[in-house]
Scaffold this active site. Structure first.
Site, short mmCIF file in Angstrom:
data_model
loop_
_atom_site.label_atom_id
_atom_site.label_comp_id
_atom_site.label_asym_id
_atom_site.label_seq_id
_atom_site.Cartn_x
_atom_site.Cartn_y
_atom_site.Cartn_z
N ASP A 80 40.58 40.36 36.49
CA ASP A 80 41.07 40.94 37.74
C ASP A 80 40.66 42.42 37.82
O ASP A 80 40.90 43.17 36.87
CB ASP A 80 42.60 40.79 37.75
CG ASP A 80 43.22 41.10 39.08
OD1 ASP A 80 42.57 40.90 40.12
OD2 ASP A 80 44.40 41.53 39.08
N HIS A 176 48.70 46.48 46.79
CA HIS A 176 49.24 46.15 45.47
C HIS A 176 50.65 46.73 45.27
O HIS A 176 51.00 47.72 45.90
CB HIS A 176 48.32 46.71 44.38
CG HIS A 176 47.01 45.98 44.31
ND1 HIS A 176 45.83 46.54 44.71
CD2 HIS A 176 46.72 44.72 43.91
CE1 HIS A 176 44.86 45.66 44.55
NE2 HIS A 176 45.36 44.54 44.07
N GLY A 177 51.38 46.11 44.37
CA GLY A 177 52.66 46.67 43.96
C GLY A 177 53.83 46.21 44.81
O GLY A 177 53.71 45.28 45.63
N SER A 210 52.15 39.52 46.87
CA SER A 210 53.54 39.26 46.46
C SER A 210 54.50 39.43 47.63
O SER A 210 54.33 40.32 48.47
CB SER A 210 53.94 40.20 45.31
OG SER A 210 53.46 39.70 44.09
P1 13P Z 1 50.81 42.12 43.97
O1 13P Z 1 51.10 43.48 43.46
O2 13P Z 1 51.16 41.97 45.41
O3 13P Z 1 51.42 41.04 43.14
O4 13P Z 1 49.21 41.92 43.90
C1 13P Z 1 48.59 41.55 42.70
C2 13P Z 1 47.12 41.62 42.78
O5 13P Z 1 46.50 41.72 43.81
C3 13P Z 1 46.42 41.52 41.48
O6 13P Z 1 45.04 41.69 41.61
O1 G3H Z 2 45.89 44.42 40.92
C1 G3H Z 2 46.60 44.86 40.04
C2 G3H Z 2 47.39 43.97 39.17
O2 G3H Z 2 48.71 43.88 39.65
C3 G3H Z 2 47.30 44.42 37.75
O3 G3H Z 2 48.04 45.57 37.54
O4 G3H Z 2 46.57 47.14 36.25
O5 G3H Z 2 49.09 47.26 36.11
O6 G3H Z 2 47.84 45.37 35.03
P1 G3H Z 2 47.88 46.40 36.14
ZN ZN Z 3 44.42 42.94 43.18
#
Ligand code: 13P
Ligand code: G3H
Ligand code: ZN
Length: 306
Positions: A80, A176-177, A210
């Site tokens: 990812d 994100h987040g 999310s």
């Molecule tokens: P969320 O923070 O909405 O769960 O998104 C996760 C994500 O896009 C990881 O690549």
């Molecule tokens: O896209 C981001 C994912 O939620 C991963 O987050 O870099 O804190 O592992 P992280």
């Molecule tokens: Zn992502």
């Protein structure tokens, strides 16, 4: 085992999406796999660079290799948000099924150049590549109100043609987040439709998907947490992206983290005498598994699509 493109094609045809769930520990990985097996659903187990740093890439690969043998469900290991050619090449060499090169912060031509380099390397070894165009910003980012961070449909078409990526992460309003929206949650389905007109039947990806379950937020806050007022994407909106559009991969991390943390806080609060990690981690595993099962059944439509 069938390859990822088989499931992407099937997902477009049947209006479902693969859950791309992040994990950073064995408990979360096992919960994802158990839920996938129970629902007979394909699933992507994802690790960010941060998760790889935390667990070690060899542990990641070994755990997923074991999971693939142990569970009767198609499980794909995915990198990812790979940030560099070197990171993506390492994941390819270590046996990942799929990698994302996220060069979306770079100017268009540089994003194309780096993404194509990863595609050329990965495709030689039969590994799939996801690219990103546009920026998946949050309310904390200064660009969040700026139209320019959404994916440009014409550029999306050029990007796919020039790079040869297998799927494309698009920016249509998710982020994100846990803190995604100040006011009403909105997604730009008009932009998504324009992208699809330029790229018919092409697999699209939604990050930052999310929904941020308020029951978990309240549970965490009432047991000593201080999360304030997080807000996610309404599952009804994401469901439209899956069933009425070509979104075949939905990225979810925050929802699993919330489920995990709510369970740990809750078991520790109700069993203050306990100091056996297996007990509070079992509660966390159960909570995460329930969330993944819920997503597969009610959001992703991927039940029985293995
Ligand atoms: P969320 O923070 O909405 O769960 O998104 C996760 C994500 O896009 C990881 O690549
Ligand atoms: O896209 C981001 C994912 O939620 C991963 O987050 O870099 O804190 O592992 P992280
Ligand atoms: Zn992502």
């Amino acid at each position: 085992m069938k390859k990822l493109n088989y499931y992407f094609k099937k997902a477009i045809k049947n209006g479902f999406a693969l859950g791309a769930f992040n994990f950073s520990n064995l408990e979360t990985l096992v919960s994802i796999c158990q839920a996938a097996e129970k629902a007979n659903s394909p699933v992507m187990a994802c690790v960010s660079e941060g998760a790889i740093k935390y667990m070690g890439i060899d542990f990641v690969v070994s755990m997923v290799k074991t999971a693939k043998k142990q569970y009767k469900a198609p499980i794909f290991l995915h990198l990812d948000h790979g940030q560099s050619f070197e990171m993506c090449a390492l994941a390819v060499d270590k046996g990942f099924d799929s990698v994302m090169i996220d060069a979306s912060a770079l100017p268009f031509e540089e994003n194309v150049k780096l993404t194509k380099r990863v595609v050329d390397y990965a495709h030689k070894k039969g590994v799939f590549v996801e690219g990103e165009l546009g920026q998946i910003k949050g309310i904390e980012d200064e660009l969040s109100n700026d139209e320019n961070h959404f994916t440009n449909p014409l550029q999306a078409q050029q990007f796919v043609q020039k790079t040869g990526v297998d799927s494309l992460a698009v920016a249509i309003g998710t982020s994100h987040g846990a803190y995604k929206f100040n006011g009403e949650a909105k997604l730009r389905f008009d932009i998504l439709s324009e992208i699809e007109a330029k790229l018919p039947s092409f697999p699209l990806v939604l990050h930052g998907a999310s929904s941020v379950n308020q029951d978990f937020v309240n549970q965490i806050n009432s047991l000593g947490g201080a999360l304030g007022k997080p807000k996610g994407v309404d599952e009804k909106l994401t469901h439209v992206a899956i069933t009425k559009h070509n979104v075949v991969k939905i990225n979810i991390d925050t929802d699993l983290r919330m489920a995990f943390t709510a369970a740990v806080r809750s078991t520790l609060a109700t069993n203050p005498q306990n100091f056996d990690p297996r007990k509070y981690l079992q509660a966390a595993k159960d909570n995460v598994q329930q969330v993944v099962e819920h997503k597969i059944k009610n959001l992703l439509n991927s039940k029985n699509m293995a």
